[in-house]
Design an enzyme around this catalytic site. Sequence first.
Site, short mmCIF file in Angstrom:
data_model
loop_
_atom_site.label_atom_id
_atom_site.label_comp_id
_atom_site.label_asym_id
_atom_site.label_seq_id
_atom_site.Cartn_x
_atom_site.Cartn_y
_atom_site.Cartn_z
N GLN A 212 -21.03 46.19 7.49
CA GLN A 212 -21.97 46.42 6.41
C GLN A 212 -21.25 46.93 5.15
OE1 GLN A 212 -25.35 48.81 7.64
NE2 GLN A 212 -26.37 46.97 8.39
N ASP A 235 -19.60 58.94 9.82
CA ASP A 235 -20.79 59.29 10.59
C ASP A 235 -21.56 60.35 9.80
OD1 ASP A 235 -22.64 60.26 12.42
OD2 ASP A 235 -21.21 60.33 14.09
N GLU A 253 -35.03 55.05 5.56
CA GLU A 253 -35.18 54.53 6.92
C GLU A 253 -33.83 54.48 7.65
OE1 GLU A 253 -37.45 50.89 6.98
OE2 GLU A 253 -38.76 51.55 5.35
N HIS A 257 -31.70 57.06 12.94
CA HIS A 257 -30.65 56.73 13.91
C HIS A 257 -29.93 57.98 14.42
CE1 HIS A 257 -30.90 52.41 13.45
NE2 HIS A 257 -30.85 52.53 12.13
#
Length: 422
Positions: A212, A235, A253, A257
């Site tokens: 990505q 992270d 959104e 995760h």
Amino acid sequence: MRNRGPLRSVGPDLRGPLARDACPFCEDRLFDARQRPRLHSIWLVNRSGSIGTRQSNNKAFGTTKAVASLALCDPCSVHHRSQNTISLTEIKLIKKEDVQSAVEQYEKYHVCFGGGEETRKANYSDMVNKYYDLATSFYEFGWGESFHFAPRWKGESLRESIKRHEHFLALQLGLKRGMKVLDVGCGIGGPLREIARFSSTSITGLNNNEYQISRGRELNRVAGLCESCNFVKADFMKMPFPDNSFDGIYAIEATCHAPDAVGCYKEIYRVLKPGQRFAAYEWCMTDHFNPNNESHQKTKAEIELGNGLPDIRTTKQCLDALKLAGFEVIFKKDLAVDSPVSWYLPLDTSQFSITSFRLTSFGRFITRTMVKTLEFVGIAPAGSNRVSSFLEKAAEGLVEGGRKEIFTPMYFFLVRKPLSES
């Protein structure tokens, strides 16, 4: 709308007569140089944007110069292709022969395949990375550069609602020229680029997925935003930034995760400057969710499987986590409640949408058929159809969650880091 170079013709003016040589929907040329009708459903494109030859030289995803790319004619879509078009056969970082194994490993994390919540939380980084390695190309093909939902007005297109949703976030944060901003879990940077243009700010996108990030950097280059926007691979539970680094932080959104909401929000709190704001759209189970209801749990499990989630928190758990992290809550609201058009409408196969054709029942059928065909002939790797299937299952879960009002993808909150810590 970005120029696609040789693929693009003069676009139609929807207020007047359409250009005779352009598709009234996607604006591609209807005829080739010899005035022969052009097929819209599949085209080949290379990295520079010119028409490619019918070849497939992909020993590993992302190494080919010309790969098959589905481009179903989709009127006024949010996802018109740029000159570096994404392909359904292009999933980077995973070798072609390893895709099926990656799919199997990913599926085993989830309840539907015998996995458990604690296993997902303990292995969240591997799970989320596998998910986005496998799913990003499908996301961009079906949704565009901004991987999120939005409340929508009647008469408003999906693309318009997504932009407005992003602008709303920038306005709530009070972004202005000269501010240094962090996008937590930025995907391929669609919102990052839109908000940077809207607010004239400098934005860093934080993402732990190499594919990505590489995709986002290329799109930044195309958009001419390399100087004002950048990406950092890390992270968000362990950010590589000094304390008090940013003038504003947002997440769209993405922090759903996180295996631990409090830990994630504490990291955001740490790198945000005192007195500044953090705003986000969070995926949550609503107050209508009943954990003892088998149907509700099934819907929740489908959403988790199809979206790479360790667990979906309730709105109360989300709010409590923010307070435990040290934030002052300024405003909170489930924006789905007052949306005149249901947020899940683009995924609802019972509705036919000209502007989101790929997401309709027939559009999905064509995509599914093409993925199966590409996998059968060896262009797409074994496992591609399984990725498509669990994403479809996720869509079904999201629609059910929306209809039952037990799930929202847009629990909005605006919080502030105090000027001084007590």
